[in-house]
Design a protein around this motif. Structure first.
Motif, PDB file in Angstrom:
ATOM      1  N   ASP A 260      49.479  30.618 -29.855  1.00 18.48           N
ATOM      2  CA  ASP A 260      50.589  29.768 -30.284  1.00 18.48           C
ATOM      3  C   ASP A 260      51.937  30.346 -29.838  1.00 18.48           C
ATOM      4  O   ASP A 260      52.902  29.603 -29.651  1.00 18.48           O
ATOM      5  N   ILE A 261      52.002  31.665 -29.695  1.00 19.89           N
ATOM      6  CA  ILE A 261      53.234  32.287 -29.185  1.00 19.89           C
ATOM      7  C   ILE A 261      53.453  31.820 -27.744  1.00 19.89           C
ATOM      8  O   ILE A 261      54.560  31.447 -27.351  1.00 19.89           O
ATOM      9  N   ALA A 262      52.372  31.831 -26.967  1.00 18.26           N
ATOM     10  CA  ALA A 262      52.461  31.413 -25.561  1.00 18.26           C
ATOM     11  C   ALA A 262      53.001  29.987 -25.463  1.00 18.26           C
ATOM     12  O   ALA A 262      53.889  29.694 -24.657  1.00 18.26           O
ATOM     13  N   GLN A 263      52.473  29.130 -26.307  1.00 15.46           N
ATOM     14  CA  GLN A 263      52.909  27.730 -26.301  1.00 15.46           C
ATOM     15  C   GLN A 263      54.407  27.637 -26.635  1.00 15.46           C
ATOM     16  O   GLN A 263      55.144  26.873 -25.987  1.00 15.46           O
ATOM     17  N   ALA A 264      54.846  28.393 -27.607  1.00  9.59           N
ATOM     18  CA  ALA A 264      56.261  28.342 -28.018  1.00  9.59           C
ATOM     19  C   ALA A 264      57.170  28.875 -26.918  1.00  9.59           C
ATOM     20  O   ALA A 264      58.247  28.329 -26.669  1.00  9.59           O
ATOM     21  N   LEU A 267      57.574  26.185 -24.281  1.00  6.30           N
ATOM     22  CA  LEU A 267      58.449  25.103 -24.733  1.00  6.30           C
ATOM     23  C   LEU A 267      59.906  25.560 -24.798  1.00  6.30           C
ATOM     24  O   LEU A 267      60.818  24.808 -24.446  1.00  6.30           O
ATOM     25  N   ALA A 268      60.110  26.803 -25.250  1.00  5.68           N
ATOM     26  CA  ALA A 268      61.486  27.314 -25.369  1.00  5.68           C
ATOM     27  C   ALA A 268      62.124  27.469 -23.996  1.00  5.68           C
ATOM     28  O   ALA A 268      63.318  27.188 -23.820  1.00  5.68           O
ATOM     29  N   ILE A 269      61.346  27.874 -22.995  1.00  9.36           N
ATOM     30  CA  ILE A 269      61.912  28.001 -21.645  1.00  9.36           C
ATOM     31  C   ILE A 269      62.286  26.614 -21.113  1.00  9.36           C
ATOM     32  O   ILE A 269      63.387  26.405 -20.597  1.00  9.36           O
ATOM     33  N   ALA A 270      61.383  25.645 -21.266  1.00 13.95           N
ATOM     34  CA  ALA A 270      61.658  24.299 -20.749  1.00 13.95           C
ATOM     35  C   ALA A 270      62.933  23.730 -21.381  1.00 13.95           C
ATOM     36  O   ALA A 270      63.771  23.145 -20.698  1.00 13.95           O
ATOM     37  N   LYS A 271      63.078  23.933 -22.680  1.00 13.92           N
ATOM     38  CA  LYS A 271      64.287  23.432 -23.350  1.00 13.92           C
ATOM     39  C   LYS A 271      65.516  24.254 -22.968  1.00 13.92           C
ATOM     40  O   LYS A 271      66.567  23.702 -22.665  1.00 13.92           O
ATOM     41  N   GLY A 272      65.337  25.570 -22.996  1.00 17.66           N
ATOM     42  CA  GLY A 272      66.474  26.445 -22.730  1.00 17.66           C
ATOM     43  C   GLY A 272      67.036  26.249 -21.336  1.00 17.66           C
ATOM     44  O   GLY A 272      68.231  26.445 -21.095  1.00 17.66           O
ATOM     45  N   ILE A 335      57.321  32.280 -44.061  1.00 20.07           N
ATOM     46  CA  ILE A 335      58.406  31.659 -43.298  1.00 20.07           C
ATOM     47  C   ILE A 335      58.131  30.167 -43.086  1.00 20.07           C
ATOM     48  O   ILE A 335      56.979  29.757 -42.972  1.00 20.07           O
ATOM     49  N   SER A 336      59.196  29.404 -43.039  1.00 17.10           N
ATOM     50  CA  SER A 336      59.073  27.981 -42.730  1.00 17.10           C
ATOM     51  C   SER A 336      59.051  27.800 -41.210  1.00 17.10           C
ATOM     52  O   SER A 336      59.825  28.439 -40.502  1.00 17.10           O
ATOM     53  N   VAL A 337      58.174  26.942 -40.722  1.00 15.79           N
ATOM     54  CA  VAL A 337      58.129  26.712 -39.268  1.00 15.79           C
ATOM     55  C   VAL A 337      58.608  25.307 -38.897  1.00 15.79           C
ATOM     56  O   VAL A 337      58.426  24.848 -37.772  1.00 15.79           O
ATOM     57  N   ALA A 338      59.235  24.654 -39.853  1.00 14.61           N
ATOM     58  CA  ALA A 338      59.664  23.266 -39.621  1.00 14.61           C
ATOM     59  C   ALA A 338      60.617  23.149 -38.427  1.00 14.61           C
ATOM     60  O   ALA A 338      60.550  22.191 -37.660  1.00 14.61           O
ATOM     61  N   LYS A 339      61.478  24.147 -38.258  1.00 16.17           N
ATOM     62  CA  LYS A 339      62.474  24.058 -37.175  1.00 16.17           C
ATOM     63  C   LYS A 339      61.797  24.084 -35.799  1.00 16.17           C
ATOM     64  O   LYS A 339      62.139  23.277 -34.919  1.00 16.17           O
ATOM     65  N   ALA A 340      60.824  24.973 -35.620  1.00 18.44           N
ATOM     66  CA  ALA A 340      60.125  25.035 -34.321  1.00 18.44           C
ATOM     67  C   ALA A 340      59.354  23.746 -34.073  1.00 18.44           C
ATOM     68  O   ALA A 340      59.282  23.255 -32.944  1.00 18.44           O
ATOM     69  N   GLN A 341      58.778  23.181 -35.128  1.00 22.45           N
ATOM     70  CA  GLN A 341      58.025  21.936 -34.951  1.00 22.45           C
ATOM     71  C   GLN A 341      58.954  20.795 -34.559  1.00 22.45           C
ATOM     72  O   GLN A 341      58.634  19.995 -33.687  1.00 22.45           O
ATOM     73  N   GLU A 342      60.101  20.769 -35.185  1.00 23.72           N
ATOM     74  CA  GLU A 342      61.010  19.655 -34.954  1.00 23.72           C
ATOM     75  C   GLU A 342      61.761  19.802 -33.631  1.00 23.72           C
ATOM     76  O   GLU A 342      61.812  18.879 -32.828  1.00 23.72           O
ATOM     77  N   VAL A 343      62.343  20.962 -33.412  1.00 28.83           N
ATOM     78  CA  VAL A 343      63.219  21.125 -32.247  1.00 28.83           C
ATOM     79  C   VAL A 343      62.423  21.428 -30.973  1.00 28.83           C
ATOM     80  O   VAL A 343      62.678  20.849 -29.922  1.00 28.83           O
ATOM     81  N   LEU A 344      61.451  22.332 -31.071  1.00 25.73           N
ATOM     82  CA  LEU A 344      60.685  22.697 -29.872  1.00 25.73           C
ATOM     83  C   LEU A 344      59.508  21.751 -29.645  1.00 25.73           C
ATOM     84  O   LEU A 344      58.859  21.801 -28.607  1.00 25.73           O
TER      85      LEU A 344
END
Ligand SMILES: *[C@@H]1O[C@H](CO)[C@@H](O)[C@H](O)[C@H]1NC(C)=O
Ligand SMILES: *[C@@H]1O[C@H](CO)[C@@H](O)[C@H](O)[C@H]1NC(C)=O
Ligand SMILES: *[C@@H]1O[C@H](CO)[C@@H](O)[C@H](O)[C@H]1NC(C)=O
Ligand SMILES: *[C@@H]1O[C@H](CO)[C@@H](O)[C@H](O)[C@H]1NC(C)=O
Ligand SMILES: *[C@@H]1O[C@H](CO)[C@@H](O)[C@H](O)[C@H]1NC(C)=O
Ligand SMILES: *[C@@H]1O[C@H](CO)[C@@H](O)[C@H](O)[C@H]1NC(C)=O
Ligand SMILES: *[C@@H]1O[C@H](CO)[C@@H](O)[C@H](O)[C@H]1NC(C)=O
Length: 444
Positions: A260-264, A267-272, A335-344
């Motif tokens: 799941d780290i790999a997936q994040a 996604l973070a690179i594509a957005k960033g 920890i809440s993961v809502a932000k990663a789900q919503e934004v990423l």
């Protein structure tokens, strides 16, 4: 035979597709991309045809290095800063400044993914060497940062990214000092995050922070999941109950699965890089990453026991300083993961599914015994050291049990493709998800 042919053909086609795509892939530098937390990120980016360069000491954890090295550029460097006698560090004569491939090349990178920076001086050194050469920096941090933060001011049940704040050195040095003492690791990680923010606000490169919970997955290099996996099997037979730390007994635990780290990261690179809208939503932002299910220690043991064939797990409550508890490794809770789900648009694997995959992985390793003999022996040595007087009989029992099963159960030699199937089986659906989110409907 047909299946074999199918697989070979599939691999060939995939390689061809990747080679074609490679022309427009990202150039990514990964600091520490062959260890436990990072190797699946390296593998995912390589498989997608990006040009991946890894800086690591090249230590042979499992077979990560051998598997990845034909597909990446490797710069063998020890980026840990050396210490003087007085305890100070030597950023001018050790660490990344001695990484000649990095220092002497003019290569620029679309993204740097940093799994290996541990301290503020290491972060400062990385920033000064990479400034002007990198479009986006992804820093892998953890939930330990919340252990050194001010008390939260909201009523949410779980820690939010915005909770990782503490008074600045100038504002309240004493309060800051008192908080620092709660977690050395958390303090170091938060200092690194603060430094990235500082350089960004001064016009430096954009960055994204990914904060991990309690990390688990295949190919651990410090033994945590693997010990519990064997312990839940042994607890009844050896009357050796698993420990529950009574100071954290009811605390829900956030677990982060390495695929799941790999997936994040992807996604973070594509957005960033603004390839999928919108870069400004991730630049300078932190994202918590963990499975959504948050078990307590006891419930986690039962989750681990179930795929291991142990419906009942014996436990004993002990004070913090006398218990061997591998999870949680933080104090402030989940920890809440809502932000990663919503934004990423990131979607974590369900905890039970992830634990089943990891259970299968270690079961195969133990049954097959030959391919990863070295890691098994290392794990047994660690377990002996951790369990003290109970260590030898625990190890003996485990050896005997797998030897017995090896005689009667059918098992195949473990090859790389089997390992992929066990761990990366969700890749296909993740890919579809990733592509979909790259092209939101309104842009078509
Ligand atoms: C990949 O990156 C390395 C620098 O790390 C560079 O030397 C090499 O030319 C790049 N390869 C391609 C195909 O761009
Ligand atoms: C890496 O460098 C640090 C600091 O000089 C040193 O303590 C450590 O032993 C080195 N590790 C390896 C594997 O060379
Ligand atoms: C590291 O590099 C510095 C100069 O950049 C040099 O003075 C030092 O001797 C080097 N150290 C090692 C261990 O190569
Ligand atoms: C790096 O760039 C400088 C100036 O732009 C150039 O003189 C040097 O040859 C380049 N080095 C490499 C390894 O490309
Ligand atoms: C933060 O919370 C702890 C325990 O809940 C409490 O002891 C402490 O006084 C609080 N600190 C501040 C600054 O409110
Ligand atoms: C990202 O791209 C959009 C257009 O697709 C553009 O409006 C926006 O300014 C870009 N953001 C950055 C930070 O480059
Ligand atoms: C554990 O902590 C208790 C008090 O909290 C203390 O009395 C005891 O000596 C400690 N034991 C060890 C082995 O540190």
């Amino acid at each position: 035979m047909d299946a074999m042919l199918g697989r070979a053909m599939w691999r060939h086609l995939l390689a061809l597709a990747l080679a074609l795509r490679g022309a427009q892939g990202w150039s990514v530098l990964i600091l520490g991309g062959t260890g436990f937390r990072g190797h699946l990120t390296t593998e995912l980016l390589v498989r997608e045809g990006h040009n991946v360069t890894v800086i690591s000491r090249g230590i042979r954890y499992w077979d990560n290095f051998q598997r990845l090295s034909p597909h990446m550029t490797h710069w063998r460097c020890n980026r840990t800063l050396a210490q003087e006698h007085g305890g100070g560090v030597l950023p001018k004569s050790s660490g990344l400044v001695n990484c000649t491939e990095l220092v002497n090349s003019n290569a620029t990178f679309d993204a740097v993914v940093d799994f290996s920076t541990r301290t503020l001086p290491e972060m400062k050194q990385a920033i000064s060497l990479l400034r002007g050469r990198v479009s986006l920096y992804i820093f892998i941090s953890s939930h330990a940062v919340y252990d050194v933060a001010k008390n939260r001011t909201h009523d949410e049940e779980y820690l939010l990214e915005s909770d990782a704040v503490r008074p600045g050195r100038e504002v309240s040095p004493l309060d800051r000092w008192a908080l620092k003492g709660k977690s050395v690791r958390g303090d170091n990680e938060l200092e690194c995050e603060e430094e990235l923010l500082k350089q960004y606000n001064a016009g430096g490169f954009p960055y994204v922070t990914l904060r991990l919970g309690n990390v688990f997955g295949p190919k651990e290099n410090s033994i945590r999941y693997w010990l519990l996996h064997l312990w839940v099997k042994a607890c009844v037979a050896l009357t050796l109950p698993l420990h529950v730390d009574n100071s954290l007994e009811a605390t829900p635990i956030s677990m982060t699965y390495t695929p799941d780290i790999a997936q994040a990261v992807r996604l973070a690179i594509a957005k960033g890089l603004n390839e999928s809208c919108c870069a400004e939503k991730v630049h300078g932002e932190a994202f918590n990453l963990a499975c959504e299910e948050m078990p307590s220690q006891r419930v986690l043991y039962n989750y681990i026991g179930e795929p291991a064939g142990m419906p009942y797990v014996e436990t004993i409550e002990l004070p913090h300083n006398l218990s061997i508890v591998l999870y949680p490794d933080n104090l402030q809770g989940p920890i809440s993961v809502a932000k990663a789900q919503e934004v990423l648009r990131w979607s974590p694997t369900t905890l039970n599914k992830a634990l089943r995959s990891v259970a299968r992985f270690y079961e195969r390793i133990m049954l097959e015994a030959k391919k990863h003999k070295q890691e098994i022996e290392y794990m047994y040595r660690k377990i002996k050291a951790m369990l003290g007087a109970d260590g030898p009989r625990f190890v003996e029992w485990s050896r005997a049990r797998y030897a017995e099963r090896r005689k009667t159960e059918l098992y195949d030699e473990l090859d790389d493709e089997d390992e992929d199937e066990i761990i990366l089986s969700r890749k296909a659906s993740a890919d579809r998800h990733g592509k979909g989110s790259k092209r939101p409907k309104r842009e078509l």
